[in-house]
Motif scaffolding. Structure first.
Motif, PDB file in Angstrom:
ATOM      1  N   ILE A  77       0.696  -1.274  -0.062  1.00 11.23           N
ATOM      2  CA  ILE A  77       0.002  -0.073  -0.082  1.00 11.23           C
ATOM      3  C   ILE A  77       0.887   1.094   0.002  1.00 11.23           C
ATOM      4  N   SER A  78       1.889   1.039   0.845  1.00 11.46           N
ATOM      5  CA  SER A  78       2.779   2.113   0.833  1.00 11.46           C
ATOM      6  C   SER A  78       3.610   2.822  -0.613  1.00 11.46           C
ATOM      7  N   THR A  79       3.966   1.459  -1.049  1.00  6.31           N
ATOM      8  CA  THR A  79       4.762   1.499  -2.466  1.00  6.31           C
ATOM      9  C   THR A  79       3.601   2.165  -3.561  1.00  6.31           C
ATOM     10  N   ILE A  80       2.320   1.803  -3.432  1.00  3.85           N
ATOM     11  CA  ILE A  80       1.428   2.165  -4.401  1.00  3.85           C
ATOM     12  C   ILE A  80       1.116   3.522  -4.237  1.00  3.85           C
ATOM     13  N   ALA A  81       1.259   4.104  -3.018  1.00  2.00           N
ATOM     14  CA  ALA A  81       1.062   5.591  -2.506  1.00  2.00           C
ATOM     15  C   ALA A  81       2.042   6.131  -3.120  1.00  2.00           C
ATOM     16  N   VAL A  82       3.303   5.933  -2.936  1.00  3.92           N
ATOM     17  CA  VAL A  82       4.383   6.746  -3.404  1.00  3.92           C
ATOM     18  C   VAL A  82       4.245   6.836  -4.793  1.00  3.92           C
ATOM     19  N   LEU A  83       4.039   5.746  -5.754  1.00  3.87           N
ATOM     20  CA  LEU A  83       3.896   5.776  -7.260  1.00  3.87           C
ATOM     21  C   LEU A  83       2.742   6.654  -7.579  1.00  3.87           C
ATOM     22  N   VAL A  84       1.697   6.497  -6.925  1.00  4.66           N
ATOM     23  CA  VAL A  84       0.474   7.632  -7.209  1.00  4.66           C
ATOM     24  C   VAL A  84       0.970   9.010  -6.876  1.00  4.66           C
ATOM     25  N   THR A  85       1.461   9.117  -5.701  1.00  6.39           N
ATOM     26  CA  THR A  85       1.973  10.507  -5.604  1.00  6.39           C
ATOM     27  C   THR A  85       3.040  11.196  -6.581  1.00  6.39           C
ATOM     28  N   ASP A  86       3.798  10.068  -6.893  1.00  7.68           N
ATOM     29  CA  ASP A  86       4.869  10.594  -7.914  1.00  7.68           C
ATOM     30  C   ASP A  86       4.018  10.973  -9.183  1.00  7.68           C
ATOM     31  N   LEU A  87       3.009  10.110  -9.635  1.00  4.82           N
ATOM     32  CA  LEU A  87       2.189  10.596 -10.942  1.00  4.82           C
ATOM     33  C   LEU A  87       1.539  12.008 -10.625  1.00  4.82           C
TER      34      LEU A  87
ATOM     35  N   HIS B 159       9.961  12.510  -8.342  1.00  4.46           N
ATOM     36  CA  HIS B 159      10.231  11.506  -9.517  1.00  4.46           C
ATOM     37  C   HIS B 159      10.602  10.349  -8.864  1.00  4.46           C
ATOM     38  N   ALA B 160      10.016   9.088  -9.140  1.00  6.21           N
ATOM     39  CA  ALA B 160      10.588   7.848  -8.939  1.00  6.21           C
ATOM     40  C   ALA B 160      10.737   7.046 -10.235  1.00  6.21           C
ATOM     41  N   GLU B 161      11.847   6.421 -10.414  1.00  4.24           N
ATOM     42  CA  GLU B 161      11.954   5.726 -11.589  1.00  4.24           C
ATOM     43  C   GLU B 161      10.986   4.478 -12.045  1.00  4.24           C
ATOM     44  N   ASP B 162      10.888   3.696 -11.154  1.00  3.34           N
ATOM     45  CA  ASP B 162      10.223   2.372 -11.415  1.00  3.34           C
ATOM     46  C   ASP B 162       9.333   1.850 -10.189  1.00  3.34           C
ATOM     47  N   PHE B 163       8.757   0.828 -10.134  1.00  2.00           N
ATOM     48  CA  PHE B 163       8.238  -0.025  -9.157  1.00  2.00           C
ATOM     49  C   PHE B 163       9.215  -0.391  -7.916  1.00  2.00           C
ATOM     50  N   MET B 164      10.404  -0.720  -8.342  1.00  2.00           N
ATOM     51  CA  MET B 164      11.527  -1.076  -7.259  1.00  2.00           C
ATOM     52  C   MET B 164      11.921   0.091  -6.471  1.00  2.00           C
ATOM     53  N   THR B 165      12.162   1.160  -7.158  1.00  2.00           N
ATOM     54  CA  THR B 165      12.225   2.434  -6.669  1.00  2.00           C
ATOM     55  C   THR B 165      11.192   3.036  -5.361  1.00  2.00           C
ATOM     56  N   GLY B 166       9.980   2.659  -6.066  1.00  2.00           N
ATOM     57  CA  GLY B 166       8.906   3.108  -5.192  1.00  2.00           C
ATOM     58  C   GLY B 166       8.821   2.209  -3.903  1.00  2.00           C
ATOM     59  N   LEU B 167       9.269   0.780  -3.994  1.00  2.00           N
ATOM     60  CA  LEU B 167       9.284  -0.035  -2.952  1.00  2.00           C
ATOM     61  C   LEU B 167      10.450   0.215  -1.899  1.00  2.00           C
ATOM     62  N   LEU B 168      11.596   0.571  -2.490  1.00  2.00           N
ATOM     63  CA  LEU B 168      12.645   0.976  -1.631  1.00  2.00           C
ATOM     64  C   LEU B 168      12.401   2.312  -0.802  1.00  2.00           C
ATOM     65  N   VAL B 169      11.663   3.426  -1.513  1.00  2.00           N
ATOM     66  CA  VAL B 169      11.452   4.538  -0.945  1.00  2.00           C
ATOM     67  C   VAL B 169      10.296   4.174   0.251  1.00  2.00           C
TER      68      VAL B 169
ATOM     69  N   GLY C   7       9.520   4.012   5.901  1.00  2.00           N
ATOM     70  CA  GLY C   7       8.886   3.224   6.966  1.00  2.00           C
ATOM     71  C   GLY C   7      10.101   3.371   8.192  1.00  2.00           C
ATOM     72  N   LEU C   8      11.389   3.043   7.679  1.00  2.00           N
ATOM     73  CA  LEU C   8      12.508   2.870   8.761  1.00  2.00           C
ATOM     74  C   LEU C   8      12.857   4.221   9.214  1.00  2.00           C
ATOM     75  N   LEU C   9      12.665   5.148   8.412  1.00  2.00           N
ATOM     76  CA  LEU C   9      12.901   6.660   8.917  1.00  2.00           C
ATOM     77  C   LEU C   9      11.953   7.202   9.934  1.00  2.00           C
ATOM     78  N   ASN C  10      10.609   7.005   9.601  1.00  2.00           N
ATOM     79  CA  ASN C  10       9.700   7.375  10.391  1.00  2.00           C
ATOM     80  C   ASN C  10       9.516   6.478  11.681  1.00  2.00           C
TER      81      ASN C  10
ATOM     82  N   GLN D  85      -2.594   7.242   1.129  1.00  2.00           N
ATOM     83  CA  GLN D  85      -2.473   5.834   1.967  1.00  2.00           C
ATOM     84  C   GLN D  85      -3.738   6.045   2.694  1.00  2.00           C
ATOM     85  N   GLY D  86      -4.450   6.917   3.130  1.00  2.00           N
ATOM     86  CA  GLY D  86      -5.824   6.832   4.118  1.00  2.00           C
ATOM     87  C   GLY D  86      -6.849   6.244   2.989  1.00  2.00           C
ATOM     88  N   PHE D  87      -6.774   6.734   1.939  1.00  2.00           N
ATOM     89  CA  PHE D  87      -7.688   6.410   0.719  1.00  2.00           C
ATOM     90  C   PHE D  87      -7.519   4.921   0.561  1.00  2.00           C
ATOM     91  N   LEU D  88      -6.413   4.368   0.267  1.00  2.00           N
ATOM     92  CA  LEU D  88      -6.136   3.109   0.290  1.00  2.00           C
ATOM     93  C   LEU D  88      -6.411   2.075   1.363  1.00  2.00           C
TER      94      LEU D  88
END
Length: 106
Positions: free
Chosen positions: A9-19, A25-35, A40-43, A103-106
């Protein structure tokens, strides 16, 4: 299993927000997953320390300084994750606000 669902859900939120934001800018799905993982770790580990250190300012601004801390976490994640670019503080602030909404919507 819950952790994997939250991570997706967080990865999808990163990619949707990127759009939706042109300054992020996030390059691809793996970048979104890493973000999503890095945010999550930083928070989990860094954000509570920043909140504790800036407690007087946070109280004085009635909690609005937490938005600055959130934007700082996004900028820190942009520095740590290759392929994830945030152009300025204002884009980071918009990203953190919009990502919370998505994220709240998803």
């Amino acid at each position: 299993m819950k952790l994997i669902i939250r991570l997706i859900i967080s990865t999808i939120a990163v990619l949707v927000t990127d759009l939706l934001l042109s300054g992020v800018h996030a390059e691809d799905f793996m970048t979104g997953l890493l973000v999503a993982v890095v945010l999550g770790l930083l928070n989990t580990f860094v954000r509570p320390l920043f909140i504790l250190l800036t407690l007087p300012v946070t109280i004085f601004t009635l909690g609005l300084f937490l938005l600055v801390i959130n934007a700082g976490m996004v900028l820190l994640a942009a520095k740590l994750v290759p392929g994830f670019v945030v152009e300025s503080f204002w884009w980071a602030l918009g990203f953190s606000l919009l990502m919370g909404v998505v994220q709240g919507f998803l």
